[in-house]
Write an enzyme that holds these catalytic residues in place. Structure first.
Site, mmCIF file in Angstrom:
data_model
loop_
_atom_site.group_PDB
_atom_site.id
_atom_site.type_symbol
_atom_site.label_atom_id
_atom_site.label_comp_id
_atom_site.label_asym_id
_atom_site.label_seq_id
_atom_site.Cartn_x
_atom_site.Cartn_y
_atom_site.Cartn_z
ATOM 1 N N HIS A 308 0.867 -1.192 0.000
ATOM 2 C CA HIS A 308 0.000 0.000 0.000
ATOM 3 C C HIS A 308 0.890 1.225 0.000
ATOM 4 O O HIS A 308 1.939 1.240 0.643
ATOM 5 C CB HIS A 308 -0.897 0.017 1.246
ATOM 6 C CG HIS A 308 -2.065 0.935 1.099
ATOM 7 N ND1 HIS A 308 -1.958 2.276 1.326
ATOM 8 C CD2 HIS A 308 -3.341 0.702 0.711
ATOM 9 C CE1 HIS A 308 -3.136 2.842 1.112
ATOM 10 N NE2 HIS A 308 -3.995 1.915 0.727
ATOM 11 N N ASP A 366 -7.954 -5.233 -0.103
ATOM 12 C CA ASP A 366 -8.432 -6.084 -1.211
ATOM 13 C C ASP A 366 -8.068 -7.550 -1.027
ATOM 14 O O ASP A 366 -8.545 -8.397 -1.784
ATOM 15 C CB ASP A 366 -7.842 -5.573 -2.534
ATOM 16 C CG ASP A 366 -8.428 -4.218 -2.896
ATOM 17 O OD1 ASP A 366 -7.651 -3.269 -3.103
ATOM 18 O OD2 ASP A 366 -9.664 -4.109 -2.916
#
Ligand code: SDX
Length: 431
Positions: A308, A366
């Site tokens: 991320h 996700d």
């Protein structure tokens, strides 16, 4: 820090320049370099905007090192387990949790906007049956501006508000309609007697021949996933909506641009890519081979659902989903879901590997969301559509915040030019 400044010295000419430091309520301060080019004739360079604050915002705060996510100051862990999705939508839009009367009023407004203009169904009929639902979503949401001329004056606060309500209300209806088109079933109308998430599940799985009563477990799981995906500061798709909106473009076109950006596998498209990856890995015995592929610079394969830009700790949303996964799979009688077991083993092996530990690559939102969507009967090509339905709340909240900011101006970055210097046209006979 009211009047503190930062000095920038240009060693090329020895000139020094003072720039004010701007500070928010929490988080890093920012050097206001908006006058840098005018004063020093130089640009800053920050591809990917790793160190650039694009705006002031009071909506969402992320601390990537600590794994903190606040919606208008409320921790995501509390909202995820205590609030409804429309309650969180109200919070993100208006800045405060609603009281009972305000929430009922907001729910009623949203419910009353869930239907689509009948002519919109013709748009869906124009798509081939196997069109990706995200392609249908981009097209149909963009076309909404052809139907709502009464609310396109973006400088009118009331127009902005009704457009925001229409988008929050109609995204589930359009998403479910895209799904029905892709499986050749008739579109189901929304029902005003159902709550937001139950209504969405009804439109997805009911048919004219047989009703579908969404189970409470499925509704709660959908509510949780929508809250976790509702907003996330200045991510790629939200920044896309802000940039499109900065030119005065209408809200439906701006959200369509956000949907297009979210579709990328590096962003919201990752949840679909995670399931594709887990199915491709197939068995725990293959995990190490794929981890080596992910580490190989010559191999384009990346561990989808890992890493991320901001979180250099566990994504708090992934932690919540991982904990709920067990319970949801148990209750949806999908407890021995081999993909969930594989995902947990993959996470365990990856997080013991120096490559991932050194780069602080943890599972993100996700990584687990697709497993729950799959257990709810949502097909893989609809996973990013689910993300878009939820993130519409964040997109319209940022769009409204930007347009009500008196400092708002069109976004127009500069560049470092590295093309040819000026040269004269050469006649084709001499090339
Ligand atoms: C979302 O911004 C948001 O807030 C987004 C989001 C939201 O709610 O809006 O949180 C939603 O988009 C989550 C991210 C979903 N995407 C994925 O899961 C795709 C896989 N992840 C990567 O593509 C990547 O981690 C990004 C895109 C998420 C972040 O990319 P960055 O910040 O530009 O990091 P990078 O590509 O510079 O990577 C740093 C290093 C590199 O290695 P080195 O060059 O230092 O040797 O880490 C490596 C990368 O090769 N790396 C990975 C990896 N992610 C980064 N290596 C293997 N597998 C990965 N998944």
């Amino acid at each position: 820090m009211a009047n503190e400044t930062t000095t920038i010295i240009n060693n090329a000419n020895g000139e020094s320049y003072e720039f004010p430091l701007r500070e928010g309520t929490i988080g890093p301060a920012a050097v206001d370099i908006s006058s840098l080019y005018k004063e020093a004739g130089i640009f800053t360079y920050d591809p990917g905007f790793m160190s650039t604050a694009s705006c002031h915002s009071a909506i969402t705060y992320i601390d990537g090192e600590q794994g903190v996510l606040l919606y208008r100051g409320y921790p995501i862990e509390q909202l995820a387990t205590k609030a409804s999705f429309l309650e969180v939508a109200y919070l993100l839009l208006y800045g405060e949790l609603p009281d009972e009367q305000s929430l009922v009023g907001f729910e009623t407004i949203i419910t009353r906007h869930t239907m689509l203009n009948e002519n919109l169904k013709n748009f869906l009929d124009g798509f081939h049956y196997d069109a990706h639902p995200m392609a249908m979503l981009v097209g149909v949401v963009g076309s909404l501006s052809a139907f709502y001329h009464d609310s396109l004056s973006v400088n009118e606060p009331r127009h902005r508000e009704i457009s925001a309500h229409r988008l929050i209300a109609k995204l589930p209806t359009i998403a479910a309609a895209a799904y029905k088109h892709s499986i050749g079933e008739p579109i189901m109308y929304p029902r005003n007697d159902l709550r937001y998430c139950a209504n969405f599940l009804h439109m997805m799985f009911a048919t004219p021949c047989e009703d579908y009563k969404p189970g409470l477990i499925a509704e709660k799981a959908m509510n949780l996933l929508f809250i976790l995906h509702a907003d996330h500061e200045q991510n790629a798709s939200t920044s896309t909506v802000r940039l499109a909106g900065s030119s005065g473009a209408n809200p439906f076109a701006c959200v369509a641009a956000g949907i297009a950006s979210l579709w990328g596998p590096a962003h919201g498209g990752a949840n679909e890519a995670v399931l594709d990856m887990l199915v491709e890995i197939g068995d725990v015995k293959n995990v190490q081979r794929y981890i080596e592929k992910a580490k190989d610079k010559d191999d384009p394969f990346r561990l989808m659902g890992f890493g991320h830009r901001v979180y250099k700790n566990y994504d708090p949303r992934a932690k919540i989903i991982r904990e709920v996964c067990h319970q949801v799979l148990e209750e949806l009688a999908d407890a021995d879901n081999p993909l969930f077991d594989l995902a947990m083993r993959l996470e365990e092996i990856a997080l013991s590997d120096d490559y991932f530990v050194e780069r602080k690559l943890y599972p993100n939102v996700d990584f687990y969301s697709g497993i729950i969507y799959r257990a709810l009967g949502i097909p893989r090509n609809m996973f990013t559509v689910m993300f878009a339905v939820a993130r519409t709340v964040g997109w319209v909240s940022h769009w409204m915040e930007m347009l009500s900011d008196s400092n708002n101006r069109i976004g127009r970055p500069r560049q470092i030019y590295c093309g040819p210097t000026q040269r004269d046209y050469v006649p084709i006979s001499k090339r």
